[in-house]
Design a protein around this motif. Structure first.
Motif, PDB file in Angstrom:
ATOM      1  N   SER A 196      -7.038  55.970 -35.752  1.00  0.00           N
ATOM      2  CA  SER A 196      -7.331  55.671 -37.152  1.00  0.00           C
ATOM      3  C   SER A 196      -8.565  54.783 -37.225  1.00  0.00           C
TER       4      SER A 196
ATOM      5  N   LYS B 280      -0.007  55.246 -35.389  1.00  0.00           N
ATOM      6  CA  LYS B 280      -1.227  55.581 -34.650  1.00  0.00           C
ATOM      7  C   LYS B 280      -1.225  54.938 -33.263  1.00  0.00           C
TER       8      LYS B 280
ATOM      9  N   ASN C 223      -3.738  59.740 -31.271  1.00  0.00           N
ATOM     10  CA  ASN C 223      -3.970  59.573 -32.705  1.00  0.00           C
ATOM     11  C   ASN C 223      -4.769  58.302 -32.958  1.00  0.00           C
TER      12      ASN C 223
ATOM     13  N   THR D 129      -7.979  59.994 -38.212  1.00  0.00           N
ATOM     14  CA  THR D 129      -7.789  59.776 -39.646  1.00  0.00           C
ATOM     15  C   THR D 129      -8.693  58.611 -40.032  1.00  0.00           C
ATOM     16  N   THR D 130      -9.102  58.590 -41.283  1.00  0.00           N
ATOM     17  CA  THR D 130      -9.932  57.487 -41.765  1.00  0.00           C
ATOM     18  C   THR D 130      -9.236  56.802 -42.924  1.00  0.00           C
ATOM     19  N   ILE D 131      -9.459  55.523 -43.015  1.00  0.00           N
ATOM     20  CA  ILE D 131      -8.993  54.724 -44.145  1.00  0.00           C
ATOM     21  C   ILE D 131     -10.208  53.979 -44.662  1.00  0.00           C
TER      22      ILE D 131
ATOM     23  N   LEU E 247      -1.663  51.654 -44.283  1.00  0.00           N
ATOM     24  CA  LEU E 247      -1.832  51.705 -42.829  1.00  0.00           C
ATOM     25  C   LEU E 247      -0.673  52.477 -42.208  1.00  0.00           C
ATOM     26  N   ASP E 248      -0.992  53.493 -41.449  1.00  0.00           N
ATOM     27  CA  ASP E 248       0.011  54.297 -40.768  1.00  0.00           C
ATOM     28  C   ASP E 248       0.355  53.616 -39.446  1.00  0.00           C
TER      29      ASP E 248
ATOM     30  N   TYR F  49      -6.136  51.862 -33.379  1.00  0.00           N
ATOM     31  CA  TYR F  49      -6.806  51.550 -34.636  1.00  0.00           C
ATOM     32  C   TYR F  49      -8.175  50.992 -34.287  1.00  0.00           C
TER      33      TYR F  49
ATOM     34  N   ILE G 184     -10.940  52.521 -39.565  1.00  0.00           N
ATOM     35  CA  ILE G 184     -10.801  51.765 -40.816  1.00  0.00           C
ATOM     36  C   ILE G 184     -12.128  51.079 -41.109  1.00  0.00           C
TER      37      ILE G 184
END
Length: 118
Positions: free
Chosen positions: A4, A69, A2, A36-38, A65-66, A72, A6
């Motif tokens: 992320s 993950k 996973n 996933t994107t932030i 923020l998850d 990052y 950012i």
């Protein structure tokens, strides 16, 4: 795995970082990774202005923020400040704001951040 990503934006709006973020996202999507994107585009503070970015960074980003993950990837050093250092990758595009913040940042808060965190 996973991952992320950012970034402030994932488009060409702010030239260099935005273009790089967009191309990286497109390339990683082709590899079928769980991404996933932030970004500020998903924020309550959507304006391109400095005040909205400060509100997004200080008030909203810590809560979205998850923590689950595996990796990052912050696409600028500012976004990396709040990440778990043992699971983070940071892309630095330009060292001038870090090396000579007094010449680059007219805004005192940005100058302080550059000196304090980097």
């Amino acid at each position: 795995m996973n991952i992320s990503l950012i970034s402030r934006f994932f488009d060409n709006r702010n030239e260099g970082i935005g273009s790089y973020s967009k191309m990286l996202l497109q390339g990683l999507k082709q590899k079928k990774l769980n991404l996933t994107t932030i970004s500020q585009d998903d924020s309550y503070f959507k304006s391109d202005g400095l005040l909205d970015y400060i509100c997004y960074f200080y008030l909203e980003l810590p809560f979205i923020l998850d923590k689950s993950k595996d990796i990052y990837h912050a696409l600028s050093p500012i976004e990396s400040i709040r990440l778990d250092k043992s699971k983070s990758v940071v892309t630095i595009h330009d060292l001038m704001p870090i090396k000579i913040p007094n010449l680059i940042h007219k805004n005192k808060l940005l100058r302080y951040q550059s000196q304090r965190f980097f």
